[in-house]
Write a protein that holds these residues in place. Sequence first.
Motif, PDB file in Angstrom:
ATOM      1  N   ARG A  70      39.039  41.549  39.529  1.00 55.67           N
ATOM      2  CA  ARG A  70      39.713  41.758  40.814  1.00 55.67           C
ATOM      3  C   ARG A  70      39.729  43.249  41.090  1.00 55.67           C
ATOM      4  NH1 ARG A  70      45.290  42.691  42.083  1.00 55.67           N
ATOM      5  NH2 ARG A  70      45.741  42.078  44.215  1.00 55.67           N
ATOM      6  N   ASN A  84      41.082  46.035  43.722  1.00 55.00           N
ATOM      7  CA  ASN A  84      41.943  46.382  44.839  1.00 55.00           C
ATOM      8  C   ASN A  84      41.175  47.384  45.695  1.00 55.00           C
ATOM      9  OD1 ASN A  84      43.803  47.914  46.462  1.00 55.00           O
ATOM     10  ND2 ASN A  84      45.458  47.033  45.249  1.00 55.00           N
ATOM     11  N   ILE A 118      44.998  33.070  38.792  1.00 56.09           N
ATOM     12  CA  ILE A 118      45.148  33.040  40.246  1.00 56.09           C
ATOM     13  C   ILE A 118      45.763  31.713  40.693  1.00 56.09           C
ATOM     14  CG2 ILE A 118      43.887  33.109  42.444  1.00 56.09           C
ATOM     15  CD1 ILE A 118      41.831  34.895  40.798  1.00 56.09           C
ATOM     16  N   TYR A 168      48.695  37.653  43.869  1.00 56.69           N
ATOM     17  CA  TYR A 168      47.411  38.195  44.321  1.00 56.69           C
ATOM     18  C   TYR A 168      47.297  38.215  45.851  1.00 56.69           C
ATOM     19  CZ  TYR A 168      46.616  37.338  39.436  1.00 56.69           C
ATOM     20  OH  TYR A 168      46.749  37.333  38.072  1.00 56.69           O
ATOM     21  N   PHE A 181      41.708  42.859  48.663  1.00 53.53           N
ATOM     22  CA  PHE A 181      41.023  42.845  47.378  1.00 53.53           C
ATOM     23  C   PHE A 181      39.754  42.013  47.453  1.00 53.53           C
ATOM     24  CE2 PHE A 181      43.927  39.178  47.002  1.00 53.53           C
ATOM     25  CZ  PHE A 181      43.039  38.178  46.631  1.00 53.53           C
ATOM     26  N   LYS A 182      38.948  42.147  46.410  1.00 51.52           N
ATOM     27  CA  LYS A 182      37.784  41.293  46.188  1.00 51.52           C
ATOM     28  C   LYS A 182      37.882  40.791  44.762  1.00 51.52           C
ATOM     29  CE  LYS A 182      34.725  43.646  49.376  1.00 51.52           C
ATOM     30  NZ  LYS A 182      33.504  44.414  49.553  1.00 51.52           N
ATOM     31  N   ILE A 183      37.536  39.542  44.574  1.00 51.99           N
ATOM     32  CA  ILE A 183      37.459  38.966  43.239  1.00 51.99           C
ATOM     33  C   ILE A 183      36.016  38.551  43.021  1.00 51.99           C
ATOM     34  CG2 ILE A 183      38.141  37.057  41.734  1.00 51.99           C
ATOM     35  CD1 ILE A 183      40.850  37.068  43.134  1.00 51.99           C
TER      36      ILE A 183
END
Length: 121
Positions: free
Chosen positions: A68, A70, A84, A91, A97-99
């Motif tokens: 993850r 930020n 998650i 989250y 964000f990107k996961i």
Amino acid sequence: MSNLRSPNLRARDINKLAMYKLQSIVWDAGCDETSEWVFASTEDARHKEGLLKWLGSKNIDPSCEVVRVNSLSAEIERIVWSDILKAPELYFSGKEFKIYDVDLAWVLEYAPQEIARFGRV
């Protein structure tokens, strides 16, 4: 390098690697046929249930390792998918964000407007 398994990667390294791999990403359908984005909120039980249903529909193994990132602070967190699912409110809380799957097979993006999208390579 074609994955994100190295613990020495910085946020910009991760995003750069992902950019190359994810050029051929196919986004899942979203709220309608013109958008891949869905509402992603944990503000109440109904919205949280909807988010969990959407996340569950991605058929990701709970033990799948993810990274993850930020987007604003460039903080990196290494977790598993089940983290998650157990506590989405930690989250999906208004911070972008990107996961990434550590093998770059898929990505989940979340925007502060409480919308998200999911795509696979």
